[in-house]
Structures are given as C-alpha cells and as structure tokens.
Design an enzyme around this catalytic site. Structure first.
Site, PDB file in Angstrom:
ATOM      1  N   SER A 196     -80.227 121.803  83.853  1.00  0.00           N
ATOM      2  CA  SER A 196     -79.143 120.827  83.746  1.00  0.00           C
ATOM      3  C   SER A 196     -79.463 119.575  84.573  1.00  0.00           C
ATOM      4  CB  SER A 196     -77.823 121.474  84.166  1.00  0.00           C
ATOM      5  OG  SER A 196     -76.731 120.667  83.850  1.00  0.00           O
ATOM      6  N   ASP A 350     -74.395 122.920  73.081  1.00  0.00           N
ATOM      7  CA  ASP A 350     -74.508 122.216  74.357  1.00  0.00           C
ATOM      8  C   ASP A 350     -74.546 120.713  74.080  1.00  0.00           C
ATOM      9  OD1 ASP A 350     -75.115 121.251  76.877  1.00  0.00           O
ATOM     10  OD2 ASP A 350     -77.116 122.141  76.973  1.00  0.00           O
ATOM     11  N   HIS A 380     -74.198 125.585  77.292  1.00  0.00           N
ATOM     12  CA  HIS A 380     -74.671 125.021  78.552  1.00  0.00           C
ATOM     13  C   HIS A 380     -74.340 125.943  79.725  1.00  0.00           C
ATOM     14  CE1 HIS A 380     -76.219 121.661  80.892  1.00  0.00           C
ATOM     15  NE2 HIS A 380     -75.349 122.016  81.811  1.00  0.00           N
TER      16      HIS A 380
END
Length: 404
Positions: A196, A350, A380
């Site tokens: 991320s 995501d 995610h």
C-alpha cells in the site's frame, strides 16, 4: 452498599447500551456506504472487519471530541498493542538506522551462503501502521523465504509531512546497504518491499537508488497493491471499487493529502481532478490514462470521466503530487529503465488496482522484467490479514505465498 450496587448496575447498563448503539451505528454506516461485490473472497469476514474498524474510528472520534486524545493516536494505540514474543525460528532485534527505528528478523537456521536481504516498508496510508502492525507479515517473509528482513518504522503523517517517510525509508536502506556485512546478507540479493503506502515508498526508494553507482544494485522490488499516483482518482478501479473496504476512494485521496500537506483540504477538488493543469494532464496522459488499462478491467461499471475546471489555487497547495518521489508513476523513462526486476501484486476489488497495472506497463515498456500476480477475489489490505486467526483470508495466504 445498595447505592453502590445500584450505581454499578446503572453503569453497566449505560455501557452495554452505548456498546449496542456503537455497533448498530457502525453496521448502519457499513450498510449505507460499503459495497461488497459478489466476487470478493469471504465477504462476511470482510464485513465484520470493516464494522470493527468503523467502531474503532467512532470511539476515537468521541475521545477526541471530549479532549482525551486524538482519533489518530487512539487508533495507533489499538494497532500497536499486540506483542508476539519470541520466535523459535528467528532472531529479532530492534535497532536504529540513521535515527530511524528498524526491526531486524534473521533466520536462526545456519546458511551455507549469505542471506537474501529484504527492506520492508509497512502500509497504513502514511498515517497508520508501525513495526507492530506488520510483525506477523515480516516474520512470515523472513521464515518462509529464509531472508533477513528489515522492517522500517518511518515517521507518520500528519505530524510528519512529506518527505519525512520517504527520507526515513531511503536513509535506512542506504545505511543497511553500506553495512551489509554485519548482517550476513549478500549485497547482490537486496530487495525492497512494501504494501500500500509502503509500496509507494518502496517504488520511490528504488527509483532514487537506481542510478547510484556507490551502492550495490538492487536485486528486485516487491510492490504489494501500491499507490503510485494522485493525478487521477477516476481511473476504472477508483470508480468500480469506490466503496469497497478496506480502502474507499475518498480515503485514498485523504491519505495522499495527509502525507503531502498534513491535512485533507481540497480533497473534493482532488477527487474531481481540478487540481491538475490541462497541459500537465496532457503531458502525463501517456502514463496515467484509462487507455493504458486492459479492456477486461473496464467491463465492471466504468464510465469515462471528464475532469472539472482547473483551479490554480488548489494546484499551488498540492503541486508536489506531480513529483515522482510521492508519485513514482510519474518518473521519467530514463529512471524507469534502470529499475530492477519487479514483482507487483494487485487485487481486483481495490481502488489502487490500476496504479499497479499502469506501473506494470511502464516497467515492461522500458524493458524491466515484471512478475505480476493478480488476486481476482482480493481487496485492499488482504495480505496483512493472511494470518489473523478466525478473520484470515485464504486469498491473502495465496498472495503471500506468491510474494515469498
């Protein structure tokens, strides 16, 4: 005695009622705002996790409003309170590299040759996350891949704005590379990895080190659902997954602005696309465009978006979003061409999926070898929950196995 008993009963009643209201409110928010597509892996578990996160955020907001602590501090406290203790297969030690906290995981099993080295940058939107939140993940990578893993506890926003996190990750990596002999690591097998926001930092650090002749050349970079640009929050994946936990479209812009400026002012303008000058949008269209996304990823509810009218005053406050360090997708071809072999993991559900797809194309167009793994049923944050007891996800374990 009777009075004390009555007060205790009243207190418990109020507590239970408050807890029920909190859970009901979180459930209502989840139902009203979240979208769980039918293809998501284990959707009931995802709903439970999201409701827990909402409840935690609400309690944090209440504590902030009554002056006890900030919401951010409360959430960070809850994230970091778990400790795992010793690991029978790893030596674990906390150190500082150039004043940056790091945690080193080293296999106890003797090796006939030097170890592989992995610099790991945690996710959390540059605002959350710590050495503790990614402890299980780093231990698993170190054990399963028989590598020395260095997890970096970089400074967080909004207290520490860009480029604090980037500089911490870069300085810690350079320190490790210059002192590699102390950790039994092969200088030809150093990998940079992050998930991320950590994937963003990993990509930025890899680009910075690509042209350094005074340091060992990186063996590879591993980018786990990375956020790599803030020019266009209306790419197909941002539209399709705008309400899919654990990262809403609005939160993606919120975290980017927190990292950049320490606040989320002008978030709506950034979401609408009015923060980028027309000439700059045209310049970067060759790299950041729905045209570069394979057609199969546009089938699920995508509509071309026309940016709103450009607002110069907004651009002045966020113009560093057009720099490659916070947005690695915008690096020039001369830099991309020098990058090491890359592994990119993306998830279908995501908002950041297309950032990974666009970077994959850029790397391949510049002759960089890319291994791409796409979790068709992933969302995610799924990798971090690969081993979260009864809230673990089989798809997350599958993704981690491919990373290893």
């Amino acid at each position: 005695m009777a009075v004390a008993y009555t007060l205790l009963v009243l207190f418990l009643a109020v507590f239970v009622a408050g807890f029920i209201l909190l859970v009901m409110g979180a459930i209502n928010f989840h139902i009203s705002n979240a979208e769980i597509p039918p293809g998501v892996n284990q959707p009931v578990k995802l709903r439970i996790i999201h409701i827990i996160l909402i409840s935690r955020a609400v309690v944090g907001r209440i504590l902030e409003n009554i002056g006890i602590c900030s919401q951010v501090s409360f959430v960070r406290y809850l994230q970091g309170r778990k400790t795992l203790g010793a690991d029978p297969k790893l030596f674990i030690k906390d150190l500082c590299f150039e004043k940056v906290p790091v945690r080193i995981y080293q296999p106890k099993v003797p090796s006939a040759s030097q170890w592989r080295g992995v610099m790991f940058f945690h996710g959390g939107g540059w605002v959350f996350g710590s050495l503790e939140t990614h402890e299980k993940l780093c231990r698993s990578i170190a054990r399963e891949s028989e590598s020395v893993v260095v997890s970096v506890g970089y400074r967080l926003a909004p207290e520490h704005k860009y480029p604090a996190a980037y500089e911490d990750c870069l300085n810690a990596t350079i320190h490790f590379m210059k002192n590699i002999e102390h950790y039994g690591v092969d200088p030809a097998r150093i990998i940079i990895c992050g998930d991320s926001a950590g994937g963003n930092l990993a990509a930025a650090v890899s680009q910075t080190l690509a042209g350094r002749s005074d340091l060992p050349r990186l063996r590879a970079q591993i980018l786990i659902y990375p956020g790599l640009q803030a020019l266009d929050f209306n790419l197909p994946s941002y539209q399709q997954n705008r309400g899919v936990p654990l990262l809403f479209r609005e939160r993606a812009a919120f975290f980017a602005l927190q990292y950049l400026n320490g606040d989320a002012l002008h978030m709506q303008e950034v979401l609408e696309g009015s923060h980028i000058p027309p000439d700059m949008r045209l310049k970067y269209r060759k790299w950041v465009s729905p045209d570069n996304i394979p057609e199969k990823f546009k089938i699920r509810g995508y509509k071309p978006h026309k940016p709103h009218e450009f607002k110069a005053e907004v651009y002045e406050t966020v113009k560093r979003l057009c720099e490659p360090d916070p947005c690695p997708l915008l690096a020039e071809d001369a830099v991309i061409h020098q990058l090491p072999e890359s592994f990119i993991l993306t998830c279908e559900y995501d908002v950041l999926r297309d950032d990974g797809l666009l970077y994959k194309k850029r790397l391949e167009d510049n002759g960089v070898r890319v291994t791409w793994y796409h979790l068709e049923d992933g969302f995610h944050g799924i990798i971090s929950s690969f081993n979260s007891d009864w809230l673990s996800f089989s798809s997350g374990k599958r993704g981690l196995d491919n990373i290893v």
